[in-house]
Write a protein that holds these residues in place. Structure first.
Motif: not given
Length: 615
Positions: A429-433
């Motif tokens: 979901x693009x929420x973990x760098x």
């Protein structure tokens, strides 16, 4: 729960049957029995342990080449010899006191329409010697028998409503055993020299055969010497894959431990390390082919589980919403399957089960699928279980065999798997760098060492247990991420020490539970040094002001000190998001040592079973 073993051979199979029962003892049971074909039907039954049954079998010289055996966890009828399996048929005009009829049967599950079937069979002249629903099936098969046991069983199961796994043989057909399943697990073991076996768990056949066929829902299987065949629920002959399953050969050695539960608590560093073995980075494919597409499509998570697995799901809800930012609902499986809900086809349905055969969770999964929710994933400890086979995606924990009824290492490995799921969803979901991923992976790799450090606190927990052993009630408090850990701690204490225990979010204390607090109501508080610590300290003062005694699991830098009415055990380090995996361990040890001090049966607590395969 109940265990089944059956065999068709040319040798005496009684030792194999009773050995299989010993390997299924961990499930929990209150009676056991074995029946063989030896010129007719012969059996031995006991309300003691399998070891006593073995002595009885030896003293009676029970032998046979065809037979069935069973461990029973009572549902219909009290734990008593006359209710123990195997059951024999007693046809019209027969008297149970004068000997058996022609059909012998064992059964796992619950038959919901047993009352109406019993009435119809009584009207035909059948005599009932027990209060069980199982005896109804036995008589029903007998009433339909016309010389072909396979056909009789196929006809009988069409009339059964509920869950069942059965194994049946008939005195008129030596070297034949018939099995059937719907809602309860059953496997076929293909042996050497023409032998064939049935069991409710492949573990029962460890050392006998590793060639296993998983009987599917609605199947009826016919075992004879050198051959077997299977029909599906529609009566069509089908082929099922033969798999090589190297099951553990029974209970592991206790080694220096007093009980399996204690051993399994101390196996947690290894179990978590095994569960995380080989993970170099966070990728959706950890959960199976196609996981990326599914994770990309879903917009919420629905977790279905029971008991301890439900509490692991409750913990995961905090992770999923705070890290992955995905709305998450956690449902008790036995409730979800019977209530009207609003289905979301874009929800990921996650089931959690140690055995992968939990009846309520399987039924809840199927209910969700029927509602159009096709994205399914399971966190499970048994790779060959029904749960894994019926879900599209899975993560197999590697806790190993858990013998103690009260789950410990299965819980912590479930949490490890659920944390991986959280990170995988957050990444998609693009929420973990990248830096966050590296930080979380570093923390997870340190878990085995951190767990070992917590286990070193055992002597301090033992001193707490000496106080708890005198109590009849206890209260557990936690806030946020640690509220489910308080719930799990209370459950463990209830399960094995028989002390009444409840858990509450600490902020709810003043909304009712505070009325219970006295010096005789110990209050266990999970107190990590997180954002809610100061709030929690206020709740602790509410307890002390009413004369309550606190037992606090605190992080080293939380500035909570021991004193009058407050006992503190300091955790080795603060562990952030993964703190629940560490804080649950002292609560497991507290339950264990309190039970030891009270002299209860730690590994086989009363009234409970390991694998709950009935509703």
């Amino acid at each position: 729960m109940c265990g089944i073993v059956g065999a068709v051979s040319t040798r005496n199979i009684v030792p194999i049957l009773v050995q299989g029962l010993q390997r299924l003892e961990y499930r929990g049971y209150d009676s056991c029995g074995v029946a063989v074909h030896d010129g007719g039907l012969k059996r031995a039954r006991s309300t003691a342990r399998v070891a006593e049954l073995i002595s009885q079998v030896e003293s009676e010289h029970l032998e046979g080449t065809t037979g069935i055996a069973h461990t029973r966890w009572a549902t219909h009828g009290a734990p008593a010899v006359h209710n123990a399996h195997p059951h024999f048929s007693h046809g019209p005009g027969a008297d149970a006191a004068k000997g058996p009829g022609r059909v012998a049967l064992v059964h796992n599950g619950i038959i919901e329409n047993h009352d109406e079937l019993r009435a119809a069979l009584k009207a035909k002249g059948y005599h009932f010697a027990s209060q069980t629903d199982t005896e109804v099936i036995c008589h029903l098969v007998d009433s339909l028998y016309d010389g072909d046991l396979f056909n009789a069983v196929k006809e009988a199961v069409q009339q059964l409503h509920g869950a069942y796994a059965i194994a049946v043989f008939c005195k008129d057909e030596p070297h034949r055993v018939v099995g059937a399943r719907a809602g309860s697990p059953l496997v076929l073991g293909v042996g050497a020299d023409g032998e064939n076996f049935l069991a409710s768990d492949a573990m029962a056949l460890a050392g006998v055969t590793d060639q296993i066929v998983y009987i599917e829902e609605g199947d009826v299987v016919d075992l004879q010497l050198g051959r077997y065949w299977i029909c599906d629920r529609n009566g069509r002959e089908v082929k099922r894959e033969v798999k090589t399953v190297r099951a553990h050969s029974g209970a592991a050695e206790l080694g220096p431990y007093r009980h399996y539960m204690q051993k399994e608590i101390f196996e947690q560093p290894r179990a978590v390390a095994d569960t995380l073995e080989g993970i170099q980075g966070i990728v959706p494919e950890l959960f199976g082919d196609g996981a990326y597409r599914v994770f990309k499509e879903i917009d919420s998570v629905l977790i279905l589980a029971c008991g301890t697995s439900y509490y692991s799901g409750c913990t995961a809800k905090y992770w999923l919403e705070s890290i992955a930012k995905i709305p998450t609902q956690v449902e008790i499986a036995s409730e979800y399957r019977y209530r009207e809900t609003v289905p979301n086809p874009r929800s990921l349905v996650v089931t959690i089960s140690q055995s992968g055969e939990t009846a309520d969770t399987l039924a809840a999964l199927r209910h969700a699928q029927q509602l159009g929710m096709e994205h399914t994933l399971t966190i499970c400890n048994v790779a060959t279980s029904a749960m894994v086979r019926e879900c599209k995606l899975s993560y197999i924990t590697r806790a190993g065999v858990e013998i103690g009824v009260a789950s410990t290492k299965a819980f912590t490995t479930q949490l490890a798997g659920l944390f991986l799921l959280t990170l995988s969803l957050a990444q998609v979901k693009g929420r973990l760098t990248e830096s966050q991923e590296a930080q979380h992976l570093k923390a997870m790799r340190h878990l085995p060492a951190a767990l070992s450090a917590v286990l070193a606190l055992e002597p301090q927990v033992i001193s707490w247990s000496e106080d708890f052993a005198r109590m009849q009630n206890a209260l557990f408090l936690g806030r946020g991420l640690h509220y489910p850990i308080a719930l799990e701690g209370a459950l463990k204490l209830k399960e094995i020490s028989y002390i009444h225990a409840e858990a509450y979010p600490a902020g709810e204390l003043k909304h009712g539970p505070l009325a219970l607090v006295t010096s005789e109501m110990p209050v266990v508080t999970v107190a990590p040094n997180d954002a809610l610590l100061e709030k929690l300290k206020s709740n602790m003062q509410e307890v002390r002001a009413r004369g309550g005694v606190l037992y606090v699991l605190a992080d080293g830098d939380s500035k909570i000190e021991s004193g009058e009415g407050i006992h503190v055990i300091r955790m080795p380090e603060h562990y952030g998001e993964l703190s629940p995996l560490l804080h649950v361990v002292p609560l497991q040890l507290l339950a264990y040592h309190t039970a030891c001090a009270r002299g209860t049966d730690v590994d086989k607590p009363r009234n409970l079973a390991k694998s709950v395969t009935v509703e």
